[in-house]
Design a protein around this motif. Sequence first.
Motif, PDB file in Angstrom:
ATOM      1  N   TRP A  55       0.372   0.501  -6.766  1.00 51.48           N
ATOM      2  CA  TRP A  55       1.506  -0.221  -6.195  1.00 51.48           C
ATOM      3  C   TRP A  55       1.183  -0.742  -4.791  1.00 51.48           C
ATOM      4  O   TRP A  55       1.527  -1.859  -4.418  1.00 51.48           O
ATOM      5  CB  TRP A  55       2.733   0.696  -6.151  1.00 51.48           C
ATOM      6  CG  TRP A  55       3.954   0.025  -5.579  1.00 51.48           C
ATOM      7  CD1 TRP A  55       4.418   0.083  -4.305  1.00 51.48           C
ATOM      8  CD2 TRP A  55       4.853  -0.829  -6.299  1.00 51.48           C
ATOM      9  NE1 TRP A  55       5.554  -0.668  -4.163  1.00 51.48           N
ATOM     10  CE2 TRP A  55       5.851  -1.246  -5.378  1.00 51.48           C
ATOM     11  CE3 TRP A  55       4.922  -1.279  -7.622  1.00 51.48           C
ATOM     12  CZ2 TRP A  55       6.896  -2.089  -5.734  1.00 51.48           C
ATOM     13  CZ3 TRP A  55       5.965  -2.116  -7.973  1.00 51.48           C
ATOM     14  CH2 TRP A  55       6.941  -2.512  -7.039  1.00 51.48           C
ATOM     15  N   ALA A  56       0.457   0.083  -4.029  1.00 46.67           N
ATOM     16  CA  ALA A  56       0.197  -0.269  -2.636  1.00 46.67           C
ATOM     17  C   ALA A  56      -1.024  -1.165  -2.461  1.00 46.67           C
ATOM     18  O   ALA A  56      -1.127  -1.885  -1.468  1.00 46.67           O
ATOM     19  CB  ALA A  56       0.032   0.995  -1.807  1.00 46.67           C
ATOM     20  N   ASP A  57      -1.949  -1.133  -3.410  1.00 48.00           N
ATOM     21  CA  ASP A  57      -3.187  -1.884  -3.204  1.00 48.00           C
ATOM     22  C   ASP A  57      -3.878  -2.128  -4.544  1.00 48.00           C
ATOM     23  O   ASP A  57      -3.528  -1.529  -5.561  1.00 48.00           O
ATOM     24  CB  ASP A  57      -4.120  -1.103  -2.270  1.00 48.00           C
ATOM     25  CG  ASP A  57      -5.192  -1.997  -1.659  1.00 48.00           C
ATOM     26  OD1 ASP A  57      -5.143  -3.218  -1.907  1.00 48.00           O
ATOM     27  OD2 ASP A  57      -6.063  -1.478  -0.955  1.00 48.00           O
ATOM     28  N   PHE A  58      -4.856  -3.025  -4.519  1.00 49.84           N
ATOM     29  CA  PHE A  58      -5.668  -3.334  -5.692  1.00 49.84           C
ATOM     30  C   PHE A  58      -7.125  -3.222  -5.259  1.00 49.84           C
ATOM     31  O   PHE A  58      -7.610  -4.039  -4.476  1.00 49.84           O
ATOM     32  CB  PHE A  58      -5.352  -4.756  -6.187  1.00 49.84           C
ATOM     33  CG  PHE A  58      -5.895  -5.044  -7.555  1.00 49.84           C
ATOM     34  CD1 PHE A  58      -5.114  -4.845  -8.676  1.00 49.84           C
ATOM     35  CD2 PHE A  58      -7.192  -5.506  -7.720  1.00 49.84           C
ATOM     36  CE1 PHE A  58      -5.615  -5.120  -9.942  1.00 49.84           C
ATOM     37  CE2 PHE A  58      -7.705  -5.771  -8.976  1.00 49.84           C
ATOM     38  CZ  PHE A  58      -6.911  -5.586 -10.094  1.00 49.84           C
ATOM     39  N   GLU A  59      -7.817  -2.180  -5.727  1.00 48.61           N
ATOM     40  CA  GLU A  59      -9.167  -1.900  -5.273  1.00 48.61           C
ATOM     41  C   GLU A  59     -10.175  -2.131  -6.387  1.00 48.61           C
ATOM     42  O   GLU A  59     -10.047  -1.569  -7.481  1.00 48.61           O
ATOM     43  CB  GLU A  59      -9.279  -0.450  -4.787  1.00 48.61           C
ATOM     44  CG  GLU A  59      -8.409  -0.123  -3.577  1.00 48.61           C
ATOM     45  CD  GLU A  59      -8.579   1.308  -3.144  1.00 48.61           C
ATOM     46  OE1 GLU A  59      -9.053   2.118  -3.966  1.00 48.61           O
ATOM     47  OE2 GLU A  59      -8.275   1.618  -1.989  1.00 48.61           O
ATOM     48  N   TRP A  60     -11.201  -2.924  -6.074  1.00 47.80           N
ATOM     49  CA  TRP A  60     -12.281  -3.124  -7.032  1.00 47.80           C
ATOM     50  C   TRP A  60     -13.245  -1.949  -6.962  1.00 47.80           C
ATOM     51  O   TRP A  60     -13.615  -1.503  -5.882  1.00 47.80           O
ATOM     52  CB  TRP A  60     -13.015  -4.434  -6.729  1.00 47.80           C
ATOM     53  CG  TRP A  60     -12.157  -5.633  -6.997  1.00 47.80           C
ATOM     54  CD1 TRP A  60     -11.524  -6.424  -6.087  1.00 47.80           C
ATOM     55  CD2 TRP A  60     -11.802  -6.136  -8.278  1.00 47.80           C
ATOM     56  NE1 TRP A  60     -10.795  -7.392  -6.711  1.00 47.80           N
ATOM     57  CE2 TRP A  60     -10.943  -7.247  -8.071  1.00 47.80           C
ATOM     58  CE3 TRP A  60     -12.096  -5.771  -9.584  1.00 47.80           C
ATOM     59  CZ2 TRP A  60     -10.404  -7.994  -9.109  1.00 47.80           C
ATOM     60  CZ3 TRP A  60     -11.561  -6.518 -10.629  1.00 47.80           C
ATOM     61  CH2 TRP A  60     -10.727  -7.606 -10.388  1.00 47.80           C
ATOM     62  N   GLU A  61     -13.633  -1.435  -8.122  1.00 44.65           N
ATOM     63  CA  GLU A  61     -14.521  -0.275  -8.183  1.00 44.65           C
ATOM     64  C   GLU A  61     -15.873  -0.600  -8.797  1.00 44.65           C
ATOM     65  O   GLU A  61     -16.859   0.073  -8.505  1.00 44.65           O
ATOM     66  CB  GLU A  61     -13.864   0.852  -8.987  1.00 44.65           C
ATOM     67  CG  GLU A  61     -12.588   1.392  -8.348  1.00 44.65           C
ATOM     68  CD  GLU A  61     -11.995   2.522  -9.158  1.00 44.65           C
ATOM     69  OE1 GLU A  61     -12.647   2.961 -10.127  1.00 44.65           O
ATOM     70  OE2 GLU A  61     -10.884   2.971  -8.839  1.00 44.65           O
ATOM     71  N   SER A  62     -15.920  -1.606  -9.671  1.00 51.22           N
ATOM     72  CA  SER A  62     -17.172  -1.860 -10.379  1.00 51.22           C
ATOM     73  C   SER A  62     -17.234  -3.303 -10.870  1.00 51.22           C
ATOM     74  O   SER A  62     -16.244  -3.848 -11.359  1.00 51.22           O
ATOM     75  CB  SER A  62     -17.293  -0.909 -11.576  1.00 51.22           C
ATOM     76  OG  SER A  62     -18.398  -1.245 -12.381  1.00 51.22           O
TER      77      SER A  62
END
Length: 238
Positions: free
Chosen positions: A161-168
């Motif tokens: 909800w707070a953020d969109f993080e790329w992991e791979s």
Amino acid sequence: MPRKRCVNIDWLEVYCLEDRQRYPMNADYFREHGLSVRERDYGTRTYREMFTIEDAHGNPFVEVRRNPASGASEFTGLMPESCHLRLVNRACYSDTAVEDLRVFMLTHGYVFQRIFRIDVCYDFEYFDSGDQPERFARRYVQRTYRKVNQCKLALVANDAWADFEWESLKWGNEKSMVSTKMYNKTKEMAAPKSDKPYIRYAWFVNGLVDDPVSCTRKNDKGETYKPDIWRVEFSMKS
């Protein structure tokens, strides 16, 4: 002073032939030569037998797949003495990994044919420019950059909800001779049963962390924090 680079082999597998004078080089052969062997109850679609040979300290060392299954020779060109040797992940992180496998093969008379797969990886916290990998990934997905070759792309991200993080990010498919992957190794090893102490130690030796247990380090202000270590990995297959 040159900057340290945390570069390692993460996978090393070769295709070779067993010595015809010692054939069959099965689990019992290695036991007769004083080595500890862990056999698996089942093989693969290509090989009937699969077992792991331990080193002098009781750690897994080399995985052996041998005894081609019925039909394998017809469809893949394998011979009765064909086999695959894979250095287990822990052994890959030794400074003498390639030499260790070479000595093992020479000791037991294996006939080298080719490298089947080798993965080479580079672990880092920031790019040399100071850019953060996650921010780079975000801009790449937003089409800030363009690239050539390896058009197949797979993405993994954490949509909160707070953020969109790329992991791979992974370029190339499973059948590609060369594929490239950039991913957050810290997050991967935080998953259950995914921690690898020998990788944490490699980070410590190369200055990525100050403590190989907590995986923390100090910033320029002397404050302790836990860095996100990213990995760029090239997987090459023949």
